[in-house]
Design a protein around this motif. Structure first.
Motif, PDB file in Angstrom:
ATOM      1  N   UNK A 252       0.814  -1.208   0.000  1.00 28.18           N
ATOM      2  CA  UNK A 252       0.000   0.000   0.000  1.00 28.18           C
ATOM      3  C   UNK A 252       0.853   1.266   0.000  1.00 28.18           C
ATOM      4  N   UNK A 253       2.145   1.096   0.314  1.00 29.68           N
ATOM      5  CA  UNK A 253       3.031   2.263   0.371  1.00 29.68           C
ATOM      6  C   UNK A 253       3.243   2.877  -1.000  1.00 29.68           C
ATOM      7  N   UNK A 254       3.318   2.041  -2.035  1.00 32.71           N
ATOM      8  CA  UNK A 254       3.649   2.545  -3.370  1.00 32.71           C
ATOM      9  C   UNK A 254       2.608   3.507  -3.923  1.00 32.71           C
ATOM     10  N   UNK A 255       1.319   3.155  -3.929  1.00 34.42           N
ATOM     11  CA  UNK A 255       0.339   4.117  -4.440  1.00 34.42           C
ATOM     12  C   UNK A 255       0.374   5.453  -3.719  1.00 34.42           C
ATOM     13  N   UNK A 256       0.688   5.427  -2.417  1.00 33.58           N
ATOM     14  CA  UNK A 256       0.773   6.666  -1.653  1.00 33.58           C
ATOM     15  C   UNK A 256       1.966   7.501  -2.095  1.00 33.58           C
ATOM     16  N   UNK A 257       3.092   6.816  -2.375  1.00 31.80           N
ATOM     17  CA  UNK A 257       4.299   7.517  -2.803  1.00 31.80           C
ATOM     18  C   UNK A 257       4.191   7.988  -4.250  1.00 31.80           C
TER      19      UNK A 257
ATOM     20  N   UNK B 211      -1.224  -0.816 -13.950  1.00 29.63           N
ATOM     21  CA  UNK B 211      -0.032  -1.554 -14.372  1.00 29.63           C
ATOM     22  C   UNK B 211       0.163  -2.802 -13.512  1.00 29.63           C
ATOM     23  N   UNK B 212      -0.013  -2.670 -12.224  1.00 33.45           N
ATOM     24  CA  UNK B 212       0.145  -3.796 -11.304  1.00 33.45           C
ATOM     25  C   UNK B 212      -0.874  -4.888 -11.620  1.00 33.45           C
TER      26      UNK B 212
ATOM     27  N   UNK C 156       8.224   1.558 -13.922  1.00 28.99           N
ATOM     28  CA  UNK C 156       7.079   2.047 -14.695  1.00 28.99           C
ATOM     29  C   UNK C 156       6.696   3.463 -14.261  1.00 28.99           C
ATOM     30  N   UNK C 157       6.700   3.694 -12.966  1.00 28.99           N
ATOM     31  CA  UNK C 157       6.382   5.019 -12.452  1.00 28.99           C
ATOM     32  C   UNK C 157       7.404   6.059 -12.951  1.00 28.99           C
ATOM     33  N   UNK C 158       8.650   5.675 -12.967  1.00 33.34           N
ATOM     34  CA  UNK C 158       9.702   6.564 -13.467  1.00 33.34           C
ATOM     35  C   UNK C 158       9.467   6.882 -14.954  1.00 33.34           C
ATOM     36  N   UNK C 159       9.051   5.858 -15.705  1.00 30.40           N
ATOM     37  CA  UNK C 159       8.745   6.036 -17.127  1.00 30.40           C
ATOM     38  C   UNK C 159       7.582   7.024 -17.310  1.00 30.40           C
ATOM     39  N   UNK C 160       6.565   6.914 -16.488  1.00 28.77           N
ATOM     40  CA  UNK C 160       5.409   7.807 -16.589  1.00 28.77           C
ATOM     41  C   UNK C 160       5.779   9.266 -16.347  1.00 28.77           C
ATOM     42  N   UNK C 161       6.777   9.464 -15.502  1.00 27.31           N
ATOM     43  CA  UNK C 161       7.171  10.827 -15.141  1.00 27.31           C
ATOM     44  C   UNK C 161       8.241  11.376 -16.065  1.00 27.31           C
TER      45      UNK C 161
ATOM     46  N   UNK D 273       0.439   9.557 -10.021  1.00 29.11           N
ATOM     47  CA  UNK D 273       0.178   8.576 -11.083  1.00 29.11           C
ATOM     48  C   UNK D 273      -0.480   7.324 -10.485  1.00 29.11           C
ATOM     49  N   UNK D 274      -1.258   7.512  -9.455  1.00 30.54           N
ATOM     50  CA  UNK D 274      -1.807   6.387  -8.703  1.00 30.54           C
ATOM     51  C   UNK D 274      -2.636   5.461  -9.573  1.00 30.54           C
TER      52      UNK D 274
END
Length: 250
Positions: A207-212, A223-224, A245-250, A216-217
């Protein structure tokens, strides 16, 4: 004439070293032309100064002094109890093809002395990073990081982009008492940290990842699901792919 050539090569090496600011990040991704030039200069330098005296300035490591008892299960080291070939970034110089052993319990990197008689523990404050058994570690300092999140020490680099993912590998010693004896054993544990900008965040659960990644939640969660990533079964794979993937989105 020979000494003149040696001095000339040393001056060339110093020129390259001073003209290129090598850091822990360069150690991780050293594919640039400047890094190639640096390596060439270092090879020439070390050719005439072998063994490299700058590497052998730590203190002696004595296993029995650290562990004056038998460890019945496990060991204090990373991946292997034996020295393996790796690379270390020490005193702003990259030493390749160096035999290394990493004591995780003490968080110390070990090498052999030039005579192969003694074991030396390198000065942690002078280590920018090292690679061992295909794993790359860098030293993160408490004074430059968020001290409430992580402590000074070596962290494995799992992903290194605009967003970074680090893993702290730890081992602790425990006792198992029976009616006749006390057995000692090691337990390994991992903690994960994400770096965004100049801030570090602990990844406590999935649950930590979507918060961080709140900006791009929705995309991250999609993606997950699409890739059927499972935090419980493959924690590291889950984190690496999601962060990338998050890095790619940004």
């Amino acid at each position: 004439m020979r000494w003149f050539k040696i001095i000339r090569i040393c001056l060339m090496s110093i020129f390259f070293l001073n003209s290129y600011n090598v850091s822990s990040q360069n150690f991780i991704a050293d594919t640039s032309a400047k890094t190639s030039a640096l390596k060439s200069a270092l090879n020439l330098y070390n050719q005439f100064f072998s063994p490299p005296t700058g590497l052998y300035n730590g203190s002696e490591y004595t296993y029995n002094a650290y562990y004056p008892f038998k460890i019945n299960e496990g060991d204090p080291f990373f991946q292997s109890q034996h020295f393996v070939a790796g690379a270390v970034f020490y005193n702003d110089v990259l030493y390749e093809n160096t035999l290394l052993l990493y004591d995780i319990v003490k968080d110390e990197l070990l090498i052999h002395d030039p005579t192969n008689i003694y074991v030396i523990r390198l000065n942690n404050q002078r280590i920018g990073g090292f690679t061992i058994s295909g794993h790359t570690f860098i030293r993160l300092n408490m004074d430059t990081a968020n001290t409430a999140v992580l402590n000074t020490g070596f962290y494995e680099v799992l992903y290194n982009g605009n967003v970074a993912l680090y893993k702290k590998v730890s081992k602790l010693l425990f006792d198992r008492t029976s009616t006749t004896e006390i057995n000692k054993y090691t337990v390994e544990s991992n903690k994960y940290f994400i770096k965004k900008g100049n801030n570090y965040f602990a990844v406590k659960n999935k649950k930590s990842l979507p918060l961080l990644m709140s900006n791009k939640k929705r995309e991250v969660q999609q993606f997950i699901r699409n890739n059927k990533l499972n935090f419980r079964k493959a924690e590291e794979d889950y984190l690496v792919k999601t962060v990338a993937y998050y890095d790619f989105l940004n």
